[in-house]
Scaffold this motif. Structure first.
Motif, short mmCIF file in Angstrom:
data_model
loop_
_atom_site.label_atom_id
_atom_site.label_comp_id
_atom_site.label_asym_id
_atom_site.label_seq_id
_atom_site.Cartn_x
_atom_site.Cartn_y
_atom_site.Cartn_z
N GLY A 94 0.69 11.66 11.55
CA GLY A 94 0.13 10.99 12.65
C GLY A 94 0.45 9.41 12.72
N ALA A 95 0.19 8.92 13.90
CA ALA A 95 0.51 7.46 14.18
C ALA A 95 -1.05 6.60 13.89
N LYS A 96 -1.24 6.76 12.53
CA LYS A 96 -2.40 6.05 12.10
C LYS A 96 -2.36 5.81 10.36
N VAL A 97 -3.35 5.23 10.05
CA VAL A 97 -3.31 4.83 8.61
C VAL A 97 -2.92 6.01 7.75
N ARG A 98 -1.92 5.94 6.98
CA ARG A 98 -1.63 7.30 6.00
C ARG A 98 -2.00 7.07 4.72
N PRO A 99 -1.93 7.88 3.92
CA PRO A 99 -2.47 7.84 2.64
C PRO A 99 -1.79 6.58 1.73
N VAL A 100 -2.65 6.30 0.82
CA VAL A 100 -2.20 4.91 0.16
C VAL A 100 -1.51 5.29 -1.08
N VAL A 101 -0.63 4.87 -1.55
CA VAL A 101 0.11 5.17 -2.89
C VAL A 101 -0.15 4.05 -3.70
N SER A 102 -0.18 4.44 -5.17
CA SER A 102 -0.61 3.46 -6.08
C SER A 102 0.10 3.81 -7.28
N CYS A 103 0.56 2.46 -7.86
CA CYS A 103 1.28 2.62 -9.24
C CYS A 103 0.17 2.86 -10.45
N LYS A 104 0.29 3.12 -11.56
CA LYS A 104 -0.58 3.22 -12.82
C LYS A 104 -1.04 2.08 -13.25
N GLY A 105 -1.17 1.01 -12.52
CA GLY A 105 -1.17 -0.29 -13.08
C GLY A 105 -2.69 -0.25 -13.75
N THR A 106 -3.80 0.53 -13.63
CA THR A 106 -4.83 0.57 -14.27
C THR A 106 -4.75 0.72 -15.66
N THR A 107 -3.82 1.60 -16.07
CA THR A 107 -3.45 1.85 -17.53
C THR A 107 -2.27 1.30 -17.83
N CYS A 108 -1.36 1.10 -17.09
CA CYS A 108 0.03 0.44 -17.45
C CYS A 108 -0.26 -0.90 -18.23
N PHE A 126 -9.99 2.52 4.84
CA PHE A 126 -9.01 2.54 5.86
C PHE A 126 -8.53 3.84 6.27
N PHE A 127 -8.09 4.79 5.26
CA PHE A 127 -7.37 5.99 5.56
C PHE A 127 -8.76 6.91 6.28
N LYS A 128 -9.92 6.79 5.49
CA LYS A 128 -11.14 7.73 6.13
C LYS A 128 -11.80 6.79 7.33
N GLY A 129 -12.07 5.54 7.12
CA GLY A 129 -12.80 4.92 7.92
C GLY A 129 -11.84 4.55 9.26
N TYR A 130 -10.81 4.45 9.18
CA TYR A 130 -9.98 4.24 10.36
C TYR A 130 -9.13 5.55 10.87
N GLY A 131 -9.75 6.77 10.21
CA GLY A 131 -9.07 7.96 10.61
C GLY A 131 -8.94 8.41 11.79
#
Length: 306
Positions: A94-108, A126-131
């Protein structure tokens, strides 16, 4: 097998994250992983649901969601109820905020910040709050831990890239014949010139790979930060995002910048155009000025009520 599902029902369940398998009564159910990271228990529940309600096959999307294939229309609600017990949900269309994608920077080894922590906050805020907030078009966000850009942040509507902003003390530089900063720089931005370390600002990408390698502590001081790109897009028509001139130094600043970008799109965007088109139409300078001020946040209620 012919499709017996009404068009309005196909459209309705698409809004729930179920994409129609043309010519059938079957759908692919898109399971939201929040940021591409799930627990072993959640993976087990998805697998069980795929066998119980679908074809037993799962496909991983480029946006780090999991699609379970072959779910009959009548099994959509049972499927949603089954995965909900593991804290999972479907959606992402839909025309809204889509699921965020992330690299593994936490452990990289190259990660300059906790990408999973920040992307979790983006998911919730944003995904939930602006759903329920309708936008002119889809709005994609990516968090990248370093300038290696593994998740292509600058090809998203908003992309975040980890930075390590140097603070070289040239007074400590001894002009070594084999400068450790120069040797460690992966992009060739560092050079010893006239006996002092010099950084080509046009080349340096703030990756932080040279930090603390100088035995004389020339570059021990550095400030972690975030570069934010806006207006990227991938698909039939591509656009590289442009970086805001300010490098943010706190997560809260970044989160506010993301919210301002969403509000800007809601306020200035025209139906059917991507954020890149909005920025091109109003001009990057105007967009950046609005994103670096508090005007949009001050008008938040008004913009959301429009």
């Amino acid at each position: 097998m012919a499709c017996t599902i009404k068009d309005e029902d196909i459209k309705r369940v698409k809004g729930l994250g179920f994409l129609h398998n043309k010519g059938t009564d079957l759908f692919n159910g898109r399971v939201i992983t929040r940021n591409g990271k799930i627990t072993a228990e959640q993976a087990k529940v998805i697998a069980e649901a795929a066998e119980k309600f679908g074809s037993g096959e799962m496909m991983f999307t480029t946006r780090l969601t999991v699609e379970v294939r072959g779910i009959h229309y009548d099994n959509i609600e049972p499927f949603r109820a089954y995965i909900a017990k593991a804290g999972l949900e479907t959606g992402g269309t839909g025309a809204k905020v889509r699921p965020v994608v992330s690299c593994k920077g936490t452990t990289c080894q190259y990660g300059l910040y906790d990408t999973y922590e920040l992307s979790e906050k983006i998911h919730e805020r944003f995904f939930k709050g602006y759903g329920d907030v309708k936008l002119p078009h889809k709005f994609k966000i990516a968090t990248g831990g370093c300038p290696n850009n593994c998740v292509k942040p600058d090809l998203n509507d908003v992309g975040i890239v980890g930075q390590m902003v140097r603070a070289h003390d040239k007074e400590l530089c001894k002009g070594c014949g084999k400068c450790q900063i120069e040797l460690k720089c992966p992009v060739g931005a560092a050079h010893v010139v006239d006996g002092k370390i010099t950084i080509d600002e046009e080349v340096c990408n703030n990756c932080g790979r040279c930090i603390k390698f100088c035995p004389f502590h020339v570059n021990d001081g550095a400030v972690p930060g975030f570069k934010v790109y806006i207006g990227g897009r991938w698909g039939k028509k591509t656009a590289h995002g442009q970086a805001l001139s300010k490098i943010f130094t706190s997560e809260e600043e970044v989160l506010d910048a993301v919210e301002k970008a969403i509000l800007l799109f809601r306020d200035q965007g025209q139906a059917g155009e991507r954020f890149a088109d909005t920025i091109a139409r109003i001009g990057f300078e105007k967009a950046e000025s609005m994103l670096l001020s508090n005007e949009l946040l001050e008008r938040k209620e008004e913009i959301l009520a429009e």
